[in-house]
Design a protein around this motif. Structure first.
Motif, PDB file in Angstrom:
ATOM      1  N   UNK A   1       0.864  -1.192   0.000  1.00 31.38           N
ATOM      2  CA  UNK A   1       0.000   0.000   0.000  1.00 31.38           C
ATOM      3  C   UNK A   1       0.900   1.241   0.000  1.00 31.38           C
ATOM      4  N   UNK A   2       1.633   1.472  -1.066  1.00 34.49           N
ATOM      5  CA  UNK A   2       2.636   2.553  -1.068  1.00 34.49           C
ATOM      6  C   UNK A   2       2.043   3.945  -0.887  1.00 34.49           C
ATOM      7  N   UNK A   3       0.781   4.140  -1.213  1.00 34.32           N
ATOM      8  CA  UNK A   3       0.182   5.469  -1.097  1.00 34.32           C
ATOM      9  C   UNK A   3      -0.452   5.712   0.268  1.00 34.32           C
ATOM     10  N   UNK A   4      -0.467   4.685   1.120  1.00 32.36           N
ATOM     11  CA  UNK A   4      -1.151   4.806   2.411  1.00 32.36           C
ATOM     12  C   UNK A   4      -0.193   5.346   3.473  1.00 32.36           C
ATOM     13  N   UNK A   5      -0.502   6.505   4.070  1.00 31.14           N
ATOM     14  CA  UNK A   5       0.322   6.985   5.181  1.00 31.14           C
ATOM     15  C   UNK A   5       0.143   6.066   6.406  1.00 31.14           C
ATOM     16  N   UNK A   6       1.253   5.601   6.946  1.00 30.00           N
ATOM     17  CA  UNK A   6       1.222   4.728   8.121  1.00 30.00           C
ATOM     18  C   UNK A   6       1.968   5.428   9.254  1.00 30.00           C
ATOM     19  N   UNK A   7       1.317   5.514  10.407  1.00 26.59           N
ATOM     20  CA  UNK A   7       1.899   6.204  11.568  1.00 26.59           C
ATOM     21  C   UNK A   7       1.960   5.220  12.744  1.00 26.59           C
ATOM     22  N   UNK A   8       3.010   4.403  12.846  1.00 25.31           N
ATOM     23  CA  UNK A   8       3.065   3.400  13.916  1.00 25.31           C
ATOM     24  C   UNK A   8       3.254   4.038  15.285  1.00 25.31           C
TER      25      UNK A   8
END
Length: 719
Positions: A527-534
């Motif tokens: 999901x390269x376009x999905x911002x992920x904030x762990x």
């Protein structure tokens, strides 16, 4: 004078290696007389304030100690030098008899200083003779206590003389050659680990009774400065209104600041733009890089608040000094105020005789200082030494070392793990928190459990999510942020991401940083376009929504029937916490396993390959690695139990034999067959889950229950 710590062997107390008892006596007594060698008779009789004593009184009182406690009881036929001296030079000893009032010591023009010196020499002569008789161990301990007592009065003598000379317009000096303290920059903070630590005198050849018994205290990790606060830093405190801001001061401290008109440390004087201060060497220009001295506890505490720090506790101070080699100015500049009240250590009991009077009865209304000062005799201090004064006193050589709290560090997380583990092993029924299963190895083992033939929940829930994906996606608002609690490998999350491409960001929250890292890397590839904030953390302690996604609709995802790992009370509290942190507009998707046949449940939590057993024992491996344990994991058997009454699967680690294990230096005994309760997995019916949700502040809006083996997915709205 402080009483001797009876359980510490006094073989070398107050002496240098190879020095005889008699030689130590001569050295200590000679040093006292060298301190007063430049004083005239008039200097030695005056008392500048009730807290201070004339130099002549110090000379006589330290001599009275040896005459009263050593010579009188142990030399047959000894005649006291002067029968009146017992009344004049007793300090605090009620058991010895009445005494001259302390505030009136300066009125004792008689005996003269010359007569007091004759008293010293008389007692010295008899002590020399007595010490040649090789006194027994008890008497030797008392003599060495007398050495320590006299060294305390050597420091007091300088303090009191400095206070006296500070009152004179002639500006005399106690010792014009007195060296200035080494100057240097202000300190840097260094982290000190916490946990269960021992404080108090242990191997010291000599200690006072208030330094024991040695005992264990719990410390959170903290930071401490490697140097003391400087005069320059204190000048900034003054310039920025430190003495004019009541918000910085404790109530009693502010009252005393006003009453005594404190505007700077004791002995500071300002003439125009130039500051000077009184030292044992006389009045000198203020060195901004030298450590500040002669401040009260109230001032020290106010400065610490102003500096965004605090004072260390005495346990923190001792821990730092014993374990951190980078601390400077420990015992050669100024005693350092701590945040600890002067109270007895656990198990402390004052001795019943006269020399045991001093410490116990003063354990109220005073604060502890640690370290030592430039006026402290060499070798007198040690890490366990507890000095003490009232919080408003300032004439002693007192300074400030700052400390700070540490929040949210890996070290603090480790110590939380340690605290919970020690508490669980100390309980009547031993237990662990299941959240500590999920280190890197534990997370991998859980993923392996999910692939075993017996473990139905993951497959069943995943299949159900795929079947209801479109319906479930319809409950997710446009632009919503998906926040997953206990995200692990984020496998089930992909079902929602695929079904609801309008999800604008994903926030995985997990206690395992390793699991988060792996999941984030995998999601970035797919999901390269999905911002992920762990977010690495324990969601049971609170949920911090990243600032980057603030203001968007929130959908919390809590799959895997993790809700069943909590007791009903804990689950209700967690649901309420989620509702409060995410707001009333958020909604929550929860996976919850359903009640079913016991044989199916037991097989799922005790698979034939032993993967679940390895997962259960892995917490012991983690304890050994991170907490210094010595547990043999194979000495514990994995056991799963179906508790019919509470509708839950319980996992236990059962000791195969009677054994003892150690964790962080503490020993825990196990009987054969005794268990550690490691995890619960509550099962639900639609009705029981709805009741739980209602109690937690949510309403079940939609639900889906799979065919057997039954599993439920519930959409909750905040009530």
């Amino acid at each position: 004078m402080q009483a001797f710590l009876e359980d510490v062997t006094p073989a070398c107390a107050r002496c240098t290696p190879g020095e005889s008892l008699g030689a130590t006596y001569e050295r200590v007594r000679a040093h006292t007389e060298s301190l007063v060698s430049a004083l005239g008779p008039e200097d030695m009789v005056v008392q500048s304030m009730p807290d201070a004593s004339p130099a002549k009184w110090h000379l006589a009182h330290t001599t009275w100690f040896f005459e009263t406690f050593v010579l009188g009881p142990n030399v047959p036929g000894y005649d006291v030098f002067d029968a009146d001296f017992g009344y004049l030079f007793n300090s605090y000893y009620e058991a010895v008899g009445p005494r001259h009032p302390r505030p009136m010591r300066g009125l004792l023009t008689r005996p003269t200083s010359e007569h007091v010196m004759a008293y010293r020499h008389h007692v010295d002569m008899h002590m020399r003779s007595f010490l040649r008789t090789a006194p027994g161990a008890d008497v030797e301990a008392l003599v060495r206590l007398g050495f320590a007592h006299e060294e305390q009065h050597q420091e007091l003598l300088v303090m009191d003389a400095q206070h006296l000379f500070a009152q004179s317009p002639l500006r005399p000096a106690f010792d014009p050659a007195w060296p200035a303290p080494a100057a240097g920059p202000g300190g840097r903070f260094h982290r000190v680990t916490g946990g269960p630590v021992r404080i108090g005198a242990v191997d010291e050849p000599f200690a006072f009774d208030n330094e024991g018994p040695s005992h264990t205290v719990w410390l959170e990790p903290f930071e401490i400065s490697d140097r003391l606060v400087t005069n320059g830093q204190w000048l900034a405190f003054i310039a920025l209104g430190g003495y004019r801001r009541p918000d910085l001061w404790l109530s009693d401290g502010w009252a005393q600041r006003q009453e005594d008109d404190w505007t700077a440390p004791l002995y500071w004087r300002r003439e125009g733009d130039v500051w000077s201060h009184m030292t044992p060497g006389g009045w000198r220009p203020l060195d901004p890089d030298a450590p500040v001295t002669h401040v009260s506890y109230y001032e020290a505490d106010a400065f610490a608040r102003w500096a965004g720090a605090r004072l260390p506790t005495e346990a923190e101070w001792e821990r730092a000094v014993r374990t951190h080699g980078r601390l400077e100015q420990i015992d050669d500049v100024a005693w350092q105020w701590t945040a600890s009240a002067y109270l007895p250590y656990p198990g402390f009991r004052a001795a019943d005789d006269a020399v045991g009077e001093y410490n116990g009865k003063f354990m109220v209304g005073q604060m502890v200082l640690r370290g030592g000062a430039s006026v402290t005799p060499h070798g007198h201090s040690r890490p366990s030494y507890r000095n003490f004064y009232r919080p408003g006193q300032r004439w002693m050589f007192s300074g400030v070392r700052l400390a700070r709290d540490v929040h949210g560090s890996p070290d603090s997380e480790r110590l939380t793990f340690l605290r919970d583990t020690l508490a669980g092993l100390s309980a009547e029924r031993k237990h662990f928190s299941p959240k500590y299963f999920y280190d890197g190895a534990g997370s991998a083992l859980f993923e392996a459990i999910c692939r075993t033939p017996e473990y139905y929940p993951t497959r069943t829930e995943t299949a159900l999510l795929h079947a209801i994906a479109d319906d479930l996606a319809s409950t997710i608002p446009q632009g919503a942020v998906l926040l997953e609690l206990g995200s692990g490998a984020s496998e089930k999350t992909r079902v929602l991401l695929d079904a609801a491409p309008w999800i604008s960001a994903y926030v995985p929250v997990d206690i395992s940083a390793d699991a988060l890292q792996g999941a984030v890397q995998s999601l970035a590839a797919n999901y390269p376009a999905l911002p992920v904030h762990p977010v690495a953390g324990d969601f049971t302690l609170g949920i911090d929504v990243p600032v980057a996604v603030a203001g968007r609709p929130l959908v919390a995802f809590f799959p895997g029937s993790t809700i069943g790992n909590f007791t009903p009370t804990e689950a209700i509290a967690l649901l309420r916490s989620i509702r409060e942190r995410l707001g009333t507009d958020a909604h929550l998707i929860v996976g919850a396993d359903q009640v079913k046949d016991a044989d199916v449940l037991l097989a799922a939590y005790d698979d034939a390959e032993g993967v679940t057993a390895a997962f259960n024992r892995n917490v012991l491996v983690r304890i050994n690695r991170e907490l210094g344990g010595d547990i043999d994991p194979l000495s514990f058997e994995h056991r799963a139990v179906w508790n019919v009454a509470l509708e839950r699967i319980e996992m236990h680690l059962v000791s195969r034999e009677a054994q003892q294990v150690q964790v962080a230096g503490q020993t825990f005994a196990f009987a054969a067959g005794e268990s550690i309760h490691t995890e619960n997995s509550h099962k639900f019916t639609p009705a029981s889950f709805a009741r739980l949700a209602e109690a937690g502040g949510w309403t079940v809006e939609r639900q889906w229950i799979s065919p057997d083996p039954a599993f439920g997915v519930f959409v909750l709205r905040a009530r």
